[in-house]
Design an enzyme around this catalytic site. Structure first.
Site, PDB file in Angstrom:
ATOM      1  N   GLU A  51      -4.635  -8.893  -1.940  1.00  0.00           N
ATOM      2  CA  GLU A  51      -4.647  -8.925  -0.464  1.00  0.00           C
ATOM      3  C   GLU A  51      -3.850  -7.752   0.058  1.00  0.00           C
ATOM      4  O   GLU A  51      -2.830  -7.373  -0.515  1.00  0.00           O
ATOM      5  CB  GLU A  51      -4.053 -10.252   0.013  1.00  0.00           C
ATOM      6  CG  GLU A  51      -3.972 -10.417   1.522  1.00  0.00           C
ATOM      7  CD  GLU A  51      -2.643  -9.953   2.118  1.00  0.00           C
ATOM      8  OE1 GLU A  51      -2.570  -9.831   3.360  1.00  0.00           O
ATOM      9  OE2 GLU A  51      -1.687  -9.687   1.353  1.00  0.00           O
TER      10      GLU A  51
ATOM     11  N   CYS B 254       0.855  -1.195   0.000  1.00  0.00           N
ATOM     12  CA  CYS B 254       0.000   0.000   0.000  1.00  0.00           C
ATOM     13  C   CYS B 254       0.885   1.235   0.000  1.00  0.00           C
ATOM     14  O   CYS B 254       1.567   1.516   0.977  1.00  0.00           O
ATOM     15  CB  CYS B 254      -0.909   0.009   1.222  1.00  0.00           C
ATOM     16  SG  CYS B 254      -1.896   1.499   1.386  1.00  0.00           S
TER      17      CYS B 254
ATOM     18  N   ARG C 215      -5.440 -11.543  12.989  1.00  0.00           N
ATOM     19  CA  ARG C 215      -4.790 -10.927  11.821  1.00  0.00           C
ATOM     20  C   ARG C 215      -5.857 -10.591  10.783  1.00  0.00           C
ATOM     21  O   ARG C 215      -6.318 -11.454  10.048  1.00  0.00           O
ATOM     22  CB  ARG C 215      -3.747 -11.876  11.232  1.00  0.00           C
ATOM     23  CG  ARG C 215      -2.856 -11.240  10.158  1.00  0.00           C
ATOM     24  CD  ARG C 215      -1.868 -12.259   9.606  1.00  0.00           C
ATOM     25  NE  ARG C 215      -0.870 -11.642   8.731  1.00  0.00           N
ATOM     26  CZ  ARG C 215       0.267 -11.104   9.129  1.00  0.00           C
ATOM     27  NH1 ARG C 215       0.572 -11.093  10.432  1.00  0.00           N
ATOM     28  NH2 ARG C 215       1.122 -10.561   8.282  1.00  0.00           N
TER      29      ARG C 215
ATOM     30  N   ARG D 198      -7.133  -8.791   7.392  1.00  0.00           N
ATOM     31  CA  ARG D 198      -6.643  -8.354   6.083  1.00  0.00           C
ATOM     32  C   ARG D 198      -7.842  -8.139   5.161  1.00  0.00           C
ATOM     33  O   ARG D 198      -8.872  -8.814   5.291  1.00  0.00           O
ATOM     34  CB  ARG D 198      -5.714  -9.404   5.462  1.00  0.00           C
ATOM     35  CG  ARG D 198      -4.360  -9.531   6.160  1.00  0.00           C
ATOM     36  CD  ARG D 198      -3.559  -8.254   5.979  1.00  0.00           C
ATOM     37  NE  ARG D 198      -2.209  -8.336   6.511  1.00  0.00           N
ATOM     38  CZ  ARG D 198      -1.866  -8.011   7.745  1.00  0.00           C
ATOM     39  NH1 ARG D 198      -2.777  -7.597   8.607  1.00  0.00           N
ATOM     40  NH2 ARG D 198      -0.606  -8.074   8.133  1.00  0.00           N
TER      41      ARG D 198
END
Length: 383
Positions: free
Chosen positions: A170, A123, A213, A215
């Protein structure tokens, strides 16, 4: 340990190799080594299954979490790209495939045809200013204007040229809120302009591994091929039991993973200071019958986010194998790099069994869509 092999080449070959080496910014030795690895991979290739097998490319591949996921869904990898040389080493050790490097220099037309593009793209900031200026002047903008200069642009240009049937991207959960939501808006618009029907959802790996976690997973299907009447649900398999930290721990762990008195004292003082200031920063002792925090690429520094308590001595950090298990990698997965590199690699990776579930959903949907086209052709409804 690396071995040396001396070879002789004609002047013409040497000149061509020198030019290629300069373009790639790599030594001749590394270029020749990569070429030999690719040759060995092709020599080991086996004929495809009797059943037509979907193919995929693995971009920003890391150490191959997505490779395992899609292979488990009976898809076949035809190309991988990863710039980090240590991650390339781990990828090759496990899959016998040498990833290409520097996606920004790869010509899209040179990438093999494939059915599914898979990418865990980084990102980066998206420049909105240039887009706003063009809009104020009444000039049209497209995905190239919006994403040029980011690695997401490379995903877009490959999608545009190769037009795979589907893609799966992802990224971190915060992608949705980055730059007050503008970044994610640009991503959605860019994929839509490429004529893909887009679906996304934030998923948590804690159902599959003992780790919290989250995502975001973005899935898209080619509307030029399948039309716009496409539905897709992230209908993941429900599990009866929750994995816990105790499940992933090794029995005999070297003392080198135990924190030194100096580091343990520093972490305690650091946590106390921030607690007094009303902040939540500090180390985390993972509950053996619960789940851990999110492991990150910085784990190699001190392991502070996930520590394991020990009787009679300081806490310890996870071993690289335990990190692999925390991300759902099988114990057969080879770790050919140093502990420091392994911590970075697993901290940057994906929860493999979670991604495998999504991969299966994507492949199942493609089989469904392709079957509809086959039936329509038989009935003369499409050309």
């Amino acid at each position: 340990m690396a071995k040396q092999v001396h070879i002789r080449v004609d002047d013409e070959v040497y000149a061509a190799l020198a030019g290629y080496s300069a373009d790639k910014g790599q030594s001749m030795q590394n270029c020749i080594s990569s070429a030999i690895k690719q040759m060995l991979v092709k020599a080991k290739e086996v004929p495809s299954h009797t059943k037509e097998q979907y193919t995929f490319i693995d971009l920003f591949a890391g150490i191959g979490g997505m490779h395992i996921a899609y292979t488990s869904a009976d898809a076949r990898c035809v190309y991988a790209n990863e710039w980090n040389k240590y991650s390339q080493q781990t990828y090759y050790a496990n899959f016998g495939m040498q990833p290409d490097d520097d996606i920004t220099k790869v010509v899209a037309e040179d990438i093999p045809d494939h059915d599914i593009l898979v990418a865990g793209f980084p990102c980066q900031p998206f420049s909105i200013a240039g887009v706003s200026k063009k809009q104020s002047l009444g000039r049209a903008t497209g995905f190239e204007d919006k994403t040029q200069g980011t690695l997401f642009f490379d995903v877009c240009r490959i999608l545009k040229v190769k037009r795979p049937k589907a893609f799966m991207l992802e990224n971190v959960k915060n992608l949705c809120s980055h730059d007050k939501g503008r970044t994610f808006k640009v991503i959605q618009e860019s994929l839509a302009e490429l004529n893909y029907k887009v679906f996304f959802q934030i998923l948590d790996g804690k159902t599959y591994v003992p780790q919290h976690r989250e995502r975001i997973v973005i899935v898209g299907f080619d509307m030029e091929r399948y039309g716009d009447d496409i539905n897709f649900d992230f209908d993941l398999e429900q599990r009866d039991t929750q994995p816990i930290m105790r499940d992933i721990l090794e029995t005999n762990v070297s003392d080198k993973y135990t924190l030194s008195d100096k580091l343990w004292s520093y972490l305690q003082n650091y946590a106390a200071k921030h607690k007094a200031a009303g902040n939540g920063f500090g180390y985390g002792i993972a509950p053996l019958d619960g789940i851990s925090r999110t492991i990150s690429a910085r784990y190699y520094k001190d392991g502070s986010e996930i520590l394991i308590a020990q009787d009679g001595k300081n806490p310890r950090r996870l071993t690289p194998r335990e990190c692999a298990r925390l991300q759902g990698f099988p114990d057969s997965f080879k770790i050919p790099v140093s502990d420091t590199q392994a911590y970075k690699q697993f901290g940057n990776s994906v929860v493999v069994p979670l991604m495998a579930e999504v991969a299966k959903l994507v492949v199942d949907k493609l089989e469904e869509l392709d079957e509809i086209i086959v039936m329509a052709k038989k009935e003369g409804l499409v050309g």
